[in-house]
Scaffold this motif. Structure first.
Motif, PDB file in Angstrom:
ATOM      1  N   TYR A  20       0.837  -1.212   0.000  1.00 38.56           N
ATOM      2  CA  TYR A  20       0.000   0.000   0.000  1.00 38.56           C
ATOM      3  C   TYR A  20       0.868   1.257   0.000  1.00 38.56           C
ATOM      4  O   TYR A  20       0.553   2.230  -0.678  1.00 38.56           O
ATOM      5  N   SER A  21       1.981   1.234   0.730  1.00 37.50           N
ATOM      6  CA  SER A  21       2.903   2.376   0.732  1.00 37.50           C
ATOM      7  C   SER A  21       3.519   2.573  -0.645  1.00 37.50           C
ATOM      8  O   SER A  21       3.687   3.699  -1.102  1.00 37.50           O
ATOM      9  N   PHE A  22       3.853   1.458  -1.313  1.00 32.85           N
ATOM     10  CA  PHE A  22       4.396   1.528  -2.669  1.00 32.85           C
ATOM     11  C   PHE A  22       3.381   2.167  -3.600  1.00 32.85           C
ATOM     12  O   PHE A  22       3.718   3.031  -4.412  1.00 32.85           O
ATOM     13  N   PHE A  23       2.132   1.754  -3.490  1.00 33.47           N
ATOM     14  CA  PHE A  23       1.055   2.300  -4.319  1.00 33.47           C
ATOM     15  C   PHE A  23       0.889   3.798  -4.080  1.00 33.47           C
ATOM     16  O   PHE A  23       0.721   4.579  -5.014  1.00 33.47           O
ATOM     17  N   TYR A  44      -6.551   6.393   5.880  1.00 34.92           N
ATOM     18  CA  TYR A  44      -5.645   6.276   7.028  1.00 34.92           C
ATOM     19  C   TYR A  44      -5.907   4.990   7.821  1.00 34.92           C
ATOM     20  O   TYR A  44      -4.978   4.384   8.360  1.00 34.92           O
ATOM     21  N   LYS A  45      -7.160   4.565   7.882  1.00 40.97           N
ATOM     22  CA  LYS A  45      -7.475   3.300   8.555  1.00 40.97           C
ATOM     23  C   LYS A  45      -6.843   2.126   7.824  1.00 40.97           C
ATOM     24  O   LYS A  45      -6.357   1.183   8.449  1.00 40.97           O
ATOM     25  N   ARG A  46      -6.855   2.162   6.485  1.00 35.36           N
ATOM     26  CA  ARG A  46      -6.262   1.069   5.705  1.00 35.36           C
ATOM     27  C   ARG A  46      -4.748   1.038   5.877  1.00 35.36           C
ATOM     28  O   ARG A  46      -4.141  -0.028   5.891  1.00 35.36           O
ATOM     29  N   GLN A  47      -4.129   2.217   6.019  1.00 33.51           N
ATOM     30  CA  GLN A  47      -2.694   2.255   6.262  1.00 33.51           C
ATOM     31  C   GLN A  47      -2.363   1.642   7.613  1.00 33.51           C
ATOM     32  O   GLN A  47      -1.377   0.927   7.748  1.00 33.51           O
ATOM     33  N   LYS A  48      -3.189   1.930   8.602  1.00 28.49           N
ATOM     34  CA  LYS A  48      -2.938   1.439   9.958  1.00 28.49           C
ATOM     35  C   LYS A  48      -3.357  -0.020  10.130  1.00 28.49           C
ATOM     36  O   LYS A  48      -2.671  -0.787  10.798  1.00 28.49           O
ATOM     37  N   ASN A  49      -4.487  -0.410   9.534  1.00 26.53           N
ATOM     38  CA  ASN A  49      -5.031  -1.764   9.672  1.00 26.53           C
ATOM     39  C   ASN A  49      -5.297  -2.367   8.298  1.00 26.53           C
ATOM     40  O   ASN A  49      -6.441  -2.398   7.840  1.00 26.53           O
ATOM     41  N   LEU A  55     -12.454  -6.937  -0.635  1.00 24.48           N
ATOM     42  CA  LEU A  55     -12.050  -7.617  -1.860  1.00 24.48           C
ATOM     43  C   LEU A  55     -11.980  -6.632  -3.025  1.00 24.48           C
ATOM     44  O   LEU A  55     -11.031  -6.650  -3.811  1.00 24.48           O
ATOM     45  N   GLY A  56     -12.950  -5.759  -3.133  1.00 24.36           N
ATOM     46  CA  GLY A  56     -12.941  -4.758  -4.199  1.00 24.36           C
ATOM     47  C   GLY A  56     -11.734  -3.839  -4.120  1.00 24.36           C
ATOM     48  O   GLY A  56     -11.127  -3.498  -5.142  1.00 24.36           O
ATOM     49  N   GLU A  57     -11.383  -3.424  -2.913  1.00 23.73           N
ATOM     50  CA  GLU A  57     -10.217  -2.560  -2.731  1.00 23.73           C
ATOM     51  C   GLU A  57      -8.929  -3.291  -3.081  1.00 23.73           C
ATOM     52  O   GLU A  57      -8.021  -2.709  -3.674  1.00 23.73           O
ATOM     53  N   LEU A  58      -8.850  -4.565  -2.743  1.00 20.79           N
ATOM     54  CA  LEU A  58      -7.669  -5.348  -3.104  1.00 20.79           C
ATOM     55  C   LEU A  58      -7.534  -5.481  -4.619  1.00 20.79           C
ATOM     56  O   LEU A  58      -6.432  -5.420  -5.155  1.00 20.79           O
ATOM     57  N   ARG A  59      -8.655  -5.640  -5.300  1.00 21.17           N
ATOM     58  CA  ARG A  59      -8.617  -5.737  -6.760  1.00 21.17           C
ATOM     59  C   ARG A  59      -8.129  -4.431  -7.382  1.00 21.17           C
ATOM     60  O   ARG A  59      -7.329  -4.432  -8.319  1.00 21.17           O
ATOM     61  N   ILE A  60      -8.607  -3.301  -6.850  1.00 20.28           N
ATOM     62  CA  ILE A  60      -8.160  -1.999  -7.348  1.00 20.28           C
ATOM     63  C   ILE A  60      -6.674  -1.824  -7.075  1.00 20.28           C
ATOM     64  O   ILE A  60      -5.914  -1.393  -7.953  1.00 20.28           O
ATOM     65  N   LEU A  61      -6.235  -2.164  -5.880  1.00 18.88           N
ATOM     66  CA  LEU A  61      -4.828  -2.037  -5.504  1.00 18.88           C
ATOM     67  C   LEU A  61      -3.943  -2.895  -6.401  1.00 18.88           C
ATOM     68  O   LEU A  61      -2.899  -2.450  -6.876  1.00 18.88           O
ATOM     69  N   TYR A  62      -4.383  -4.115  -6.678  1.00 15.68           N
ATOM     70  CA  TYR A  62      -3.624  -5.022  -7.548  1.00 15.68           C
ATOM     71  C   TYR A  62      -3.487  -4.429  -8.950  1.00 15.68           C
ATOM     72  O   TYR A  62      -2.403  -4.422  -9.532  1.00 15.68           O
ATOM     73  N   ARG A  63      -4.588  -3.917  -9.480  1.00 16.22           N
ATOM     74  CA  ARG A  63      -4.586  -3.368 -10.832  1.00 16.22           C
ATOM     75  C   ARG A  63      -3.741  -2.092 -10.915  1.00 16.22           C
ATOM     76  O   ARG A  63      -2.940  -1.928 -11.834  1.00 16.22           O
ATOM     77  N   GLU A  64      -3.908  -1.194  -9.962  1.00 13.93           N
ATOM     78  CA  GLU A  64      -3.243   0.107 -10.019  1.00 13.93           C
ATOM     79  C   GLU A  64      -1.759   0.050  -9.643  1.00 13.93           C
ATOM     80  O   GLU A  64      -0.966   0.819 -10.169  1.00 13.93           O
TER      81      GLU A  64
END
Length: 86
Positions: A20-23, A44-49, A55-64
């Motif tokens: 996530y930091s790389f993204f 900020y919550k996703r950075q901390k936890n 699942l949708g957010e993981l798919r976006i993160l993977y693609r981007e």
């Protein structure tokens, strides 16, 4: 000193934070929120936890993030030696 137990998910959370930091490295917080489709407090919550990614957010993160499959799978899958022994 009291005994300290490291969570089984600690390594997974560290890997998730790194991805996530790389993204987020080359973009502003506002741009990251727009791409991911959530608000700044959620960002900020996703950075901390990172275990709270959907699942949708993981798919976006993977693609981007355009990471290799091995790196992304390391973020979400336990290593075979990290599994509990009975």
């Amino acid at each position: 000193m009291p005994k300290v137990n490291i969570s089984r998910t600690a390594k997974l959370n560290d890997a998730s934070r790194k991805v996530y930091s790389f993204f987020c490295a080359g973009i502003s917080d506002d741009q990251a929120c727009k791409i991911m489709g959530y608000s700044r407090p959620t960002h900020y919550k996703r950075q901390k936890n990172p275990e709270q990614f959907t699942l949708g957010e993981l798919r976006i993160l993977y693609r981007e993030a355009k990471l290799p499959d091995e790196v992304f799978m390391r973020m979400i899958r336990e290593e075979p030696d990290a599994q509990r022994r009975n």
